[in-house]
Scaffold this active site. Structure first.
Site, mmCIF file in Angstrom:
data_model
loop_
_atom_site.group_PDB
_atom_site.id
_atom_site.type_symbol
_atom_site.label_atom_id
_atom_site.label_comp_id
_atom_site.label_asym_id
_atom_site.label_seq_id
_atom_site.Cartn_x
_atom_site.Cartn_y
_atom_site.Cartn_z
ATOM 1 N N ASP A 16 -18.944 25.487 -11.641
ATOM 2 C CA ASP A 16 -17.837 24.673 -11.131
ATOM 3 C C ASP A 16 -17.839 23.326 -11.860
ATOM 4 O OD1 ASP A 16 -17.001 26.557 -9.176
ATOM 5 O OD2 ASP A 16 -18.705 25.965 -7.929
ATOM 6 N N LYS B 212 -11.429 32.119 -5.665
ATOM 7 C CA LYS B 212 -12.186 32.743 -6.753
ATOM 8 C C LYS B 212 -11.317 33.798 -7.450
ATOM 9 C CE LYS B 212 -16.586 32.311 -4.274
ATOM 10 N NZ LYS B 212 -16.034 31.783 -2.992
ATOM 11 N N ASP C 57 -14.311 29.930 -9.711
ATOM 12 C CA ASP C 57 -13.775 29.352 -8.477
ATOM 13 C C ASP C 57 -12.851 28.228 -8.925
ATOM 14 O OD1 ASP C 57 -13.419 29.068 -5.774
ATOM 15 O OD2 ASP C 57 -15.566 28.938 -5.324
ATOM 16 N N CYS D 243 -32.218 21.606 1.512
ATOM 17 C CA CYS D 243 -32.686 22.798 0.820
ATOM 18 C C CYS D 243 -34.141 22.555 0.466
ATOM 19 C CB CYS D 243 -31.907 23.030 -0.475
ATOM 20 S SG CYS D 243 -30.129 23.104 -0.228
ATOM 21 N N ARG E 229 -11.731 34.405 6.613
ATOM 22 C CA ARG E 229 -13.148 34.040 6.585
ATOM 23 C C ARG E 229 -13.335 32.535 6.394
ATOM 24 N NH1 ARG E 229 -11.157 36.549 2.223
ATOM 25 N NH2 ARG E 229 -12.105 36.413 0.159
ATOM 26 N N ARG F 295 -10.561 28.393 3.717
ATOM 27 C CA ARG F 295 -9.706 28.535 2.551
ATOM 28 C C ARG F 295 -8.942 29.849 2.582
ATOM 29 N NH1 ARG F 295 -12.920 29.504 -2.655
ATOM 30 N NH2 ARG F 295 -13.111 27.279 -2.994
ATOM 31 N N TYR F 296 -9.622 30.927 2.980
ATOM 32 C CA TYR F 296 -8.995 32.246 3.061
ATOM 33 C C TYR F 296 -8.670 32.531 4.526
ATOM 34 C CZ TYR F 296 -11.245 32.846 -1.536
ATOM 35 O OH TYR F 296 -11.662 32.706 -2.834
ATOM 36 N N CYS G 129 -31.331 22.033 -6.453
ATOM 37 C CA CYS G 129 -30.980 22.564 -7.774
ATOM 38 C C CYS G 129 -30.107 21.538 -8.476
ATOM 39 C CB CYS G 129 -30.237 23.877 -7.635
ATOM 40 S SG CYS G 129 -31.072 25.033 -6.541
ATOM 41 N N CYS H 201 -26.218 22.157 -8.546
ATOM 42 C CA CYS H 201 -25.604 22.558 -7.269
ATOM 43 C C CYS H 201 -24.117 22.203 -7.185
ATOM 44 C CB CYS H 201 -26.341 21.883 -6.123
ATOM 45 S SG CYS H 201 -25.669 22.318 -4.513
ATOM 46 N N ARG I 120 -22.566 21.745 -4.460
ATOM 47 C CA ARG I 120 -22.398 20.772 -3.372
ATOM 48 C C ARG I 120 -23.319 19.578 -3.588
ATOM 49 N NH1 ARG I 120 -21.734 25.308 0.392
ATOM 50 N NH2 ARG I 120 -19.553 25.944 0.089
HETATM 51 C C1 LIG Z 1 -16.584 31.960 -1.803
HETATM 52 C C2 LIG Z 1 -15.954 31.576 -0.576
HETATM 53 C C3 LIG Z 1 -15.718 32.494 0.446
HETATM 54 C C4 LIG Z 1 -16.175 33.926 0.361
HETATM 55 O O1 LIG Z 1 -15.519 34.635 -0.633
HETATM 56 P P1 LIG Z 1 -15.849 36.172 -0.853
HETATM 57 O O2 LIG Z 1 -15.125 36.486 -2.114
HETATM 58 O O3 LIG Z 1 -15.371 36.913 0.339
HETATM 59 O O4 LIG Z 1 -17.342 36.286 -0.992
HETATM 60 C C5 LIG Z 1 -15.059 32.077 1.569
HETATM 61 N N1 LIG Z 1 -14.643 30.805 1.704
HETATM 62 C C6 LIG Z 1 -14.845 29.886 0.741
HETATM 63 C C7 LIG Z 1 -14.364 28.502 0.957
HETATM 64 C C8 LIG Z 1 -15.517 30.237 -0.431
HETATM 65 O O5 LIG Z 1 -15.738 29.316 -1.367
HETATM 66 S S1 SF4 Z 2 -27.635 25.538 -5.175
HETATM 67 FE FE1 SF4 Z 2 -27.369 23.699 -3.877
HETATM 68 S S2 SF4 Z 2 -27.160 24.515 -1.798
HETATM 69 FE FE2 SF4 Z 2 -28.036 26.143 -3.051
HETATM 70 S S3 SF4 Z 2 -30.262 25.933 -2.814
HETATM 71 FE FE3 SF4 Z 2 -29.691 24.801 -4.651
HETATM 72 S S4 SF4 Z 2 -29.368 22.710 -3.940
HETATM 73 FE FE4 SF4 Z 2 -29.325 24.018 -2.134
#
Ligand SMILES: *Cc1c(COP(=O)(O)O)cnc(C)c1O
Ligand code: SF4
Length: 345
Positions: A266, A310, A303, A98, A89, A85-86, A102, A105, A107
């Site tokens: 989210d 974010k 986010d 996991c 990184r 996305r960025y 959670c 979550c 995801r």
């Molecule tokens: C949160 C996130 C990051 C990392 O963001 P930082 O602000 O550098 O911690 C990088 N890629 C994605 C897709 C993210 O959701």
């Molecule tokens: S928040 Fe989602 S990815 Fe993180 S530990 Fe919990 S279930 Fe796993």
């Protein structure tokens, strides 16, 4: 390596669930349920802060307004298991398991879905992608939980990344210190410290998750020279008060864990009952800043849907009138500050 975890049926039988077994089965068929012996042991009574985070709830199935992938992670995946996305990184989804699933979550669409963790081919493709993009300096291992990989598989991923010269920093996002602290062994720390600079962001949400065991796990990691951060999710009925957040953030700092982000929930389908208004998060930040060590105050972030990234938000403590700033202190006092005249302006 095998760790004892409960499956859904055992959990149902071990607990005094208010939900009917039918509801339990329906929810867990859609969104997997998994719990460690350790984390279940932190529950003091039904519906407490630990319970709410890990026990299935009928409301997960009633949330139709939110979307399974609001951050558009799928669209931002150039190759399977990688989110770019960025520019500098990427996130690598190296596991979809996991120790505890959670309920809130982000995801939820992926975790525990039964697929194998990133296979050999997907791993190679992801590494090739990173190697082919010299702007990528920071790789974040996520999932699921990367520390669900055994030491050998983890070592393979980290070795692959360290073979790419432009990858400066590796980060691991993991909730294992909170949900399965016995996974943090001296062997694991010996392995991880070979790949410095390596950062770990863990995920504590409540002061009751700070125990002798989770503290010992953090100490092992910190003693391996791994800088530790923490990401907390703001959860209705779990940690949505200034008092709880002060205890949590100062408790973490004492473990050498630097609070990094406080996440607004989210808009993920199945998690709506955890969402608070943004006002709650802003009031919490106002209740932290100035009142406790600045090192213990996280950035409060939203986010944005659609993968826009974010954005950190702050309580409205500044009013700008030309070169005069009207500022609000942590005690609520209004103080003026005289800026210089901007020669460019
Ligand atoms: C949160 C996130 C990051 C990392 O963001 P930082 O602000 O550098 O911690 C990088 N890629 C994605 C897709 C993210 O959701
Ligand atoms: S928040 Fe989602 S990815 Fe993180 S530990 Fe919990 S279930 Fe796993």
């Amino acid at each position: 390596m095998r760790y004892f975890t409960y499956n859904a049926a055992t959990i149902y039988n071990k607990t005094m669930l208010a939900e009917s077994q039918d509801t339990f089965n329906l929810v867990s068929a859609r969104y997997p349920v998994r719990l460690t012996d350790y984390y279940a042991g932190l529950i003091k009574q039904p519906d407490d802060a630990i319970w709410k985070q890990c026990m299935p709830d009928a409301r997960e199935l009633e949330d139709h307004s939110q979307c399974p992938d609001p951050l558009d992670e799928k669209a931002l995946s150039p190759v399977p298991g990688l989110i770019h996305r960025y520019p500098d990184r990427v996130v690598m989804l190296v596991s979809n398991r996991c120790p505890v699933y959670c309920r809130f979550c982000m995801r939820k669409r992926l975790v525990g879905s039964g697929d194998a963790p990133m296979g050999e081919d997907a791993l190679l493709t992801a590494l090739e992608y990173i190697a082919a993009h010299p702007t990528i300096h920071d790789v974040i291992l996520s999932g699921g939980d990367p520390l669900m990989l055994d030491d050998e598989s983890l070592s393979k991923v980290l070795t692959g990344l360290r073979a790419i010269p432009h990858v400066a920093v590796i980060r691991i996002g993991t909730r294992v210190p909170v949900t399965l602290p016995s996974r943090i062994t001296t062997d694991l720390c010996t392995l991880l410290k070979k790949f410095h600079p390596l950062y770990i962001n863990t995920h504590f949400n409540h002061p009751e998750e700070i125990t002798a065991d989770s503290a010992a796990a953090c100490t092992l990691l910190a003693d391996a020279g791994i800088p530790l951060g923490n990401q907390t999710v703001l959860l209705k009925g779990v940690n949505d008060s200034v008092e709880i957040m002060r205890d949590l953030m100062t408790g973490l700092l004492a473990l050498r864990v630097k609070p990094y982000y406080l996440h607004q929930m989210d808009l993920v389908q199945g998690t709506a009952h955890f969402r608070t208004p943004v006002r709650t998060g802003l009031e919490i930040i106002r209740g932290l800043r100035g009142h406790i060590s600045g090192l213990a105050v996280p950035h409060y972030v939203i986010d944005l849907p659609g993968g826009k990234g974010k954005v950190a938000i702050l309580p409205d403590d500044v009013e700008i009138r030309g070169t005069t700033l009207l500022l609000r202190t942590y005690t609520g006092e209004r103080v003026t500050y005289q800026d210089i005249t901007d020669p460019q302006g």
